[in-house]
Design a protein around this motif. Structure first.
Motif, PDB file in Angstrom:
ATOM      1  N   GLN A  89       2.174  -4.250  -5.158  1.00 15.63           N
ATOM      2  CA  GLN A  89       2.563  -3.389  -6.272  1.00 15.63           C
ATOM      3  C   GLN A  89       3.142  -2.085  -5.750  1.00 15.63           C
ATOM      4  O   GLN A  89       4.096  -1.559  -6.310  1.00 15.63           O
ATOM      5  CB  GLN A  89       1.370  -3.125  -7.195  1.00 15.63           C
ATOM      6  CG  GLN A  89       1.731  -2.321  -8.430  1.00 15.63           C
ATOM      7  CD  GLN A  89       2.753  -3.019  -9.314  1.00 15.63           C
ATOM      8  OE1 GLN A  89       2.837  -4.240  -9.369  1.00 15.63           O
ATOM      9  NE2 GLN A  89       3.553  -2.242 -10.006  1.00 15.63           N
ATOM     10  N   MET A  90       2.582  -1.554  -4.671  1.00  6.74           N
ATOM     11  CA  MET A  90       3.146  -0.354  -4.047  1.00  6.74           C
ATOM     12  C   MET A  90       4.577  -0.630  -3.571  1.00  6.74           C
ATOM     13  O   MET A  90       5.468   0.201  -3.744  1.00  6.74           O
ATOM     14  CB  MET A  90       2.277   0.101  -2.865  1.00  6.74           C
ATOM     15  CG  MET A  90       0.988   0.752  -3.274  1.00  6.74           C
ATOM     16  SD  MET A  90      -0.195   1.142  -1.936  1.00  6.74           S
ATOM     17  CE  MET A  90       0.779   1.676  -0.579  1.00  6.74           C
ATOM     18  N   ILE A  91       4.792  -1.800  -3.001  1.00  3.20           N
ATOM     19  CA  ILE A  91       6.129  -2.179  -2.537  1.00  3.20           C
ATOM     20  C   ILE A  91       7.092  -2.274  -3.721  1.00  3.20           C
ATOM     21  O   ILE A  91       8.218  -1.767  -3.660  1.00  3.20           O
ATOM     22  CB  ILE A  91       6.080  -3.512  -1.756  1.00  3.20           C
ATOM     23  CG1 ILE A  91       5.369  -3.302  -0.409  1.00  3.20           C
ATOM     24  CG2 ILE A  91       7.482  -4.092  -1.559  1.00  3.20           C
ATOM     25  CD1 ILE A  91       5.060  -4.584   0.348  1.00  3.20           C
ATOM     26  N   THR A  92       6.649  -2.905  -4.794  1.00  2.00           N
ATOM     27  CA  THR A  92       7.485  -3.033  -5.990  1.00  2.00           C
ATOM     28  C   THR A  92       7.879  -1.663  -6.514  1.00  2.00           C
ATOM     29  O   THR A  92       9.042  -1.417  -6.850  1.00  2.00           O
ATOM     30  CB  THR A  92       6.739  -3.838  -7.078  1.00  2.00           C
ATOM     31  OG1 THR A  92       6.463  -5.146  -6.563  1.00  2.00           O
ATOM     32  CG2 THR A  92       7.550  -3.951  -8.356  1.00  2.00           C
ATOM     33  N   PHE A  93       6.913  -0.754  -6.579  1.00  2.00           N
ATOM     34  CA  PHE A  93       7.196   0.604  -7.054  1.00  2.00           C
ATOM     35  C   PHE A  93       8.182   1.303  -6.116  1.00  2.00           C
ATOM     36  O   PHE A  93       9.144   1.921  -6.565  1.00  2.00           O
ATOM     37  CB  PHE A  93       5.901   1.424  -7.157  1.00  2.00           C
ATOM     38  CG  PHE A  93       6.114   2.795  -7.720  1.00  2.00           C
ATOM     39  CD1 PHE A  93       6.077   2.998  -9.086  1.00  2.00           C
ATOM     40  CD2 PHE A  93       6.359   3.881  -6.888  1.00  2.00           C
ATOM     41  CE1 PHE A  93       6.289   4.265  -9.618  1.00  2.00           C
ATOM     42  CE2 PHE A  93       6.574   5.144  -7.405  1.00  2.00           C
ATOM     43  CZ  PHE A  93       6.531   5.338  -8.781  1.00  2.00           C
ATOM     44  N   ALA A  94       7.948   1.213  -4.824  1.00  2.00           N
ATOM     45  CA  ALA A  94       8.809   1.883  -3.846  1.00  2.00           C
ATOM     46  C   ALA A  94      10.242   1.379  -3.926  1.00  2.00           C
ATOM     47  O   ALA A  94      11.191   2.164  -3.782  1.00  2.00           O
ATOM     48  CB  ALA A  94       8.255   1.687  -2.440  1.00  2.00           C
ATOM     49  N   ILE A 150      -7.350   5.187   3.942  1.00  2.00           N
ATOM     50  CA  ILE A 150      -6.224   5.316   3.004  1.00  2.00           C
ATOM     51  C   ILE A 150      -5.009   5.859   3.737  1.00  2.00           C
ATOM     52  O   ILE A 150      -3.881   5.399   3.527  1.00  2.00           O
ATOM     53  CB  ILE A 150      -6.614   6.204   1.804  1.00  2.00           C
ATOM     54  CG1 ILE A 150      -7.639   5.475   0.921  1.00  2.00           C
ATOM     55  CG2 ILE A 150      -5.383   6.588   0.986  1.00  2.00           C
ATOM     56  CD1 ILE A 150      -8.307   6.360  -0.111  1.00  2.00           C
ATOM     57  N   SER A 151      -5.209   6.820   4.628  1.00  2.00           N
ATOM     58  CA  SER A 151      -4.101   7.394   5.399  1.00  2.00           C
ATOM     59  C   SER A 151      -3.431   6.361   6.295  1.00  2.00           C
ATOM     60  O   SER A 151      -2.209   6.352   6.432  1.00  2.00           O
ATOM     61  CB  SER A 151      -4.586   8.566   6.255  1.00  2.00           C
ATOM     62  OG  SER A 151      -5.002   9.617   5.438  1.00  2.00           O
ATOM     63  N   ILE A 152      -4.229   5.493   6.887  1.00  2.00           N
ATOM     64  CA  ILE A 152      -3.679   4.430   7.738  1.00  2.00           C
ATOM     65  C   ILE A 152      -2.757   3.536   6.906  1.00  2.00           C
ATOM     66  O   ILE A 152      -1.623   3.238   7.309  1.00  2.00           O
ATOM     67  CB  ILE A 152      -4.806   3.608   8.387  1.00  2.00           C
ATOM     68  CG1 ILE A 152      -5.523   4.447   9.453  1.00  2.00           C
ATOM     69  CG2 ILE A 152      -4.272   2.303   8.987  1.00  2.00           C
ATOM     70  CD1 ILE A 152      -6.825   3.836   9.944  1.00  2.00           C
ATOM     71  N   ILE A 153      -3.243   3.116   5.759  1.00  2.00           N
ATOM     72  CA  ILE A 153      -2.476   2.207   4.906  1.00  2.00           C
ATOM     73  C   ILE A 153      -1.249   2.909   4.330  1.00  2.00           C
ATOM     74  O   ILE A 153      -0.118   2.447   4.465  1.00  2.00           O
ATOM     75  CB  ILE A 153      -3.356   1.680   3.747  1.00  2.00           C
ATOM     76  CG1 ILE A 153      -4.529   0.875   4.283  1.00  2.00           C
ATOM     77  CG2 ILE A 153      -2.526   0.846   2.765  1.00  2.00           C
ATOM     78  CD1 ILE A 153      -5.644   0.684   3.269  1.00  2.00           C
ATOM     79  N   TYR A 154      -1.489   4.041   3.677  1.00  2.00           N
ATOM     80  CA  TYR A 154      -0.400   4.727   2.986  1.00  2.00           C
ATOM     81  C   TYR A 154       0.616   5.298   3.971  1.00  2.00           C
ATOM     82  O   TYR A 154       1.821   5.280   3.707  1.00  2.00           O
ATOM     83  CB  TYR A 154      -0.937   5.829   2.064  1.00  2.00           C
ATOM     84  CG  TYR A 154       0.169   6.442   1.254  1.00  2.00           C
ATOM     85  CD1 TYR A 154       0.691   5.769   0.155  1.00  2.00           C
ATOM     86  CD2 TYR A 154       0.750   7.653   1.630  1.00  2.00           C
ATOM     87  CE1 TYR A 154       1.738   6.307  -0.564  1.00  2.00           C
ATOM     88  CE2 TYR A 154       1.799   8.192   0.916  1.00  2.00           C
ATOM     89  CZ  TYR A 154       2.286   7.514  -0.184  1.00  2.00           C
ATOM     90  OH  TYR A 154       3.341   8.040  -0.883  1.00  2.00           O
TER      91      TYR A 154
END
Length: 190
Positions: A89-94, A150-154
């Motif tokens: 979903q993050m990819i879709t938004f980006a 979260i920082s690693i992922i984001y």
């Protein structure tokens, strides 16, 4: 009376300029020129630049946050399946809104964020933290501070999309699938 689209024109211009030049490098006259309005028109909608950047930050964050919360995370899914759905979903938004993602990324620690912006950011981070904490409690995710995970992922996600947006890396389904796998492997217990 101003066109009903003037506010959106101003915010669209501000989004681009704040993303490209940062908060301190962007002036009201620059925004006015880009939006094809007079500087005085901007003040009909926004009392000052700080107010404008906060409105924009809140709108971008709510849009991003709402897109993430739309993901159906059923209780029967395992944590990895949930992670993959959220990450995709993050990819879709980006892909759909790269300027918003860049703006959010470059302004989320800004000194000019007001209490409302900080509160919304905190609520969004609470959503992500609860997911991470669920994984730590179930023994699936590394027992590191949630903010670090979260920082690693984001961080990986955000930087890759900056490179794609800049044309330095070519986006492909394989690349995006591999990114999801790498981020999952970075936080899971091996």
């Amino acid at each position: 009376m101003a066109s009903p689209n003037k506010r959106e024109d101003i915010l669209s211009a501000a989004l681009i300029l704040f993303s490209e030049r940062g908060y301190d490098g962007t002036t009201i006259p620059m925004i006015a020129e880009r939006a094809n309005v007079g500087a005085g028109t901007i003040y009909r909608y926004f009392e000052n630049k700080e107010y404008m950047v906060n409105i924009l930050f809140q709108e971008c964050l709510l849009d991003f946050s709402e897109s993430m919360k739309k993901v159906d995370l059923t209780a029967t899914m395992n944590l990895k399946e949930k992670f993959y759905l959220l990450f995709n979903q993050m990819i879709t938004f980006a892909k759909a809104k790269p300027e918003q993602l860049n703006f959010f990324d470059t302004h989320c620690t800004g000194y000019y964020l007001d209490d409302k912006s900080k509160k919304l950011l905190g609520e969004y981070l609470d959503f992500l933290t609860s997911f991470i904490e669920e994984g730590k409690k179930s023994g699936v995710i590394q027992d590191l501070p949630s903010d670090a995970l979260i920082s690693i992922i984001y961080g990986a996600f955000s930087h890759l999309f900056k490179l794609i947006h800049a044309g330095l890396i070519e986006e492909s389904p394989h690349l995006l699938e591999s990114l999801v796998d790498c981020c999952w492997n970075a936080i899971k217990i091996h």
